[in-house]
Design an enzyme around this catalytic site. Structure first.
Site, short mmCIF file in Angstrom:
data_model
loop_
_atom_site.label_atom_id
_atom_site.label_comp_id
_atom_site.label_asym_id
_atom_site.label_seq_id
_atom_site.Cartn_x
_atom_site.Cartn_y
_atom_site.Cartn_z
N LYS A 224 0.81 -1.23 0.00
CA LYS A 224 0.00 0.00 0.00
C LYS A 224 0.84 1.28 0.00
O LYS A 224 0.44 2.29 -0.56
CB LYS A 224 -0.94 0.02 1.21
CG LYS A 224 -2.14 -0.90 1.07
CD LYS A 224 -3.07 -0.72 2.25
CE LYS A 224 -4.32 -1.55 2.10
NZ LYS A 224 -5.27 -1.32 3.18
N ASP B 108 -10.15 3.09 1.92
CA ASP B 108 -10.33 2.52 3.27
C ASP B 108 -11.08 3.48 4.20
O ASP B 108 -11.99 3.09 4.92
CB ASP B 108 -8.98 2.18 3.91
CG ASP B 108 -8.40 0.88 3.36
OD1 ASP B 108 -9.16 0.07 2.82
OD2 ASP B 108 -7.17 0.69 3.49
P1 NAP Z 1 -0.61 -3.65 10.29
O1 NAP Z 1 -0.21 -2.46 9.51
O2 NAP Z 1 0.25 -4.86 10.27
O3 NAP Z 1 -0.80 -3.18 11.83
C1 NAP Z 1 -1.16 -4.08 12.85
C2 NAP Z 1 -1.32 -3.34 14.17
O4 NAP Z 1 -1.83 -4.26 15.13
C3 NAP Z 1 0.00 -2.80 14.74
O5 NAP Z 1 -0.27 -1.59 15.39
C4 NAP Z 1 0.40 -3.89 15.72
O6 NAP Z 1 1.13 -3.42 16.84
C5 NAP Z 1 -0.94 -4.36 16.24
N1 NAP Z 1 -0.86 -5.75 16.69
C6 NAP Z 1 -0.51 -6.83 15.94
N2 NAP Z 1 -0.56 -7.95 16.69
C7 NAP Z 1 -0.93 -7.57 17.94
C8 NAP Z 1 -1.15 -8.26 19.16
N3 NAP Z 1 -1.00 -9.58 19.24
N4 NAP Z 1 -1.53 -7.55 20.26
C9 NAP Z 1 -1.69 -6.19 20.18
N5 NAP Z 1 -1.49 -5.49 19.05
C10 NAP Z 1 -1.11 -6.16 17.94
O7 NAP Z 1 -2.06 -4.15 9.85
P2 NAP Z 1 -3.26 -3.27 9.25
O8 NAP Z 1 -3.20 -3.25 7.79
O9 NAP Z 1 -3.32 -2.01 10.01
O10 NAP Z 1 -4.51 -4.22 9.61
C11 NAP Z 1 -4.94 -4.37 10.95
C12 NAP Z 1 -6.17 -5.28 10.99
O11 NAP Z 1 -7.26 -4.65 10.33
C13 NAP Z 1 -5.96 -6.62 10.28
O12 NAP Z 1 -6.61 -7.60 11.02
C14 NAP Z 1 -6.65 -6.42 8.94
O13 NAP Z 1 -7.10 -7.62 8.38
C15 NAP Z 1 -7.81 -5.52 9.36
N6 NAP Z 1 -8.34 -4.70 8.26
C16 NAP Z 1 -9.66 -4.82 7.97
C17 NAP Z 1 -10.21 -4.04 6.98
C18 NAP Z 1 -11.67 -4.15 6.69
O14 NAP Z 1 -12.09 -3.73 5.60
N7 NAP Z 1 -12.48 -4.68 7.60
C19 NAP Z 1 -9.41 -3.12 6.26
C20 NAP Z 1 -8.05 -3.02 6.60
C21 NAP Z 1 -7.51 -3.81 7.60
P3 NAP Z 1 2.73 -3.20 16.80
O15 NAP Z 1 2.92 -1.85 16.20
O16 NAP Z 1 3.13 -3.26 18.22
O17 NAP Z 1 3.30 -4.31 15.96
#
Ligand code: NAP
Length: 290
Positions: A71, A107
């Site tokens: 992205k 998004d």
């Molecule tokens: P990302 O950039 O990898 O960020 C993940 C975030 O979650 C980071 O802040 C990370 O913290 C935190 N995290 C990961 N594992 C954790 C744990 N075990 N305990 C506490 N915090 C944790 O991912 P993203 O793209 O932002 O996506 C995040 C989530 O949203 C995913 O599940 C994705 O599938 C979902 N999502 C859904 C949609 C939708 O349309 N519904 C759209 C986009 C994303 P650290 O900084 O400490 O690593």
């Protein structure tokens, strides 16, 4: 769907792509409107991103979605970027138009529509807690600040990432009060005073809870970006405490509909997209339980 030499191509690039539901909802939309269009998943590793992306227009692609980990990486190859995508520093939709690559980020729009339309929640003047500080949290925080939330607290496992995110928001939107926290002892007070809590961490895909649900109370709204199961443990626990819940599948649906409209310049058949998504999520939940 019959695919032939006149089929307009779209798709998604990311890596890995095993779990994407976008081909299902986009192809259902094309079929519903009788469009000779098709959407394909294209797993592309980072070292091949430039070659893959630059080849797509000459292969007849009209547009694509972009997902993790590309992205941010695609920005350097794009000719024009929408103002929101530029602010977010991330693109999830590209339109190949008049030999140009134009980048968008749907998004935030998808999130906001779910919040306002399905949750009946207007961000202006509200206190919001975002759990997580990754790409999704950044898009959400930005759209919330653009829509004039009074305060935004970002809670993240790695405090520094929450601090970077809130510093960026504060710099652009001086009126929005921001705070960065780790999952610390201050959390109960912050959650208690929140109007909206959004889980944008991946915690919940396997039935885990990102926060203690007793911190939530009626009058609040909770949205979980995790969409399998459709009602995550967090949403179930919140609902049982009288909290209004918004499932993450709605953001997925609306951001997909917005991409569809950018490429086809045609209104997305939302109900048909929703139907196919609901059916698939039900099937996936059943498979998880068995
Ligand atoms: P990302 O950039 O990898 O960020 C993940 C975030 O979650 C980071 O802040 C990370 O913290 C935190 N995290 C990961 N594992 C954790 C744990 N075990 N305990 C506490 N915090 C944790 O991912 P993203 O793209 O932002 O996506 C995040 C989530 O949203 C995913 O599940 C994705 O599938 C979902 N999502 C859904 C949609 C939708 O349309 N519904 C759209 C986009 C994303 P650290 O900084 O400490 O690593």
């Amino acid at each position: 769907m019959s695919i032939n030499s006149k089929t307009s191509l779209t798709g998604i690039i990311g890596y890995p792509l095993d779990k994407t539901l976008s081909p299902l909802i986009q192809n259902a939309a094309f079929e519903s409107l009788g469009l000779n269009w098709c959407y394909v998943p294209m797993p592309v590793e980072s070292e091949n991103l430039e070659t893959a992306l630059k080849g797509l227009p000459s292969l007849g692609f009209k547009g694509i979605n972009v997902t993790m980990p590309h992205k941010e990486g695609v920005l350097q190859y794009i000719d024009e970027v929408s103002s929101y995508a530029e602010l977010a520093g991330a693109v999830n939709t590209i339109h190949f138009e008049d030999s140009k690559m134009i980048g968008y980020n749907t998004d935030g729009r998808g999130f906001l529509h779910a919040l306002e339309h399905d949750g009946g929640f207007t961000p202006e003047g509200k206190q919001v807690v975002v759990l997580g500080a990754g790409g999704a949290a950044r898009s959400i925080s930005l759209i919330l600040a653009l829509n004039k939330v009074e305060s935004l607290t970002v809670v993240n496992r790695t405090l520094e990432k929450a601090q970077n995110l809130t510093a960026g928001i504060h710099k652009k939107f001086g009126d929005c009060k921001t705070k960065a926290l780790s999952f610390s002892s201050d959390l109960p007070k912050i959650i208690d005073s929140a109007d909206l809590v959004v889980n944008s961490t991946p915690v919940g895909w396997n039935g885990e809870l990102v926060i203690e649900p007793d911190l939530l109370h009626s009058g609040q709204v909770v949205m979980d970006l995790v969409y399998i199961p459709e009602e995550t443990k967090l949403l179930q626990e919140a609902k049982s405490r009288g909290v209004k819940i918004i499932p993450g599948k709605l953001m997925l649906l609306y951001q997909g509909a917005a991409s569809f409209e950018i490429w086809t310049k045609t209104q997305a058949p939302l109900e048909d997209m929703r139907k196919v998504l609901d059916k698939e999520l039900l099937e996936l939940s059943r498979n998880e339980k068995s």
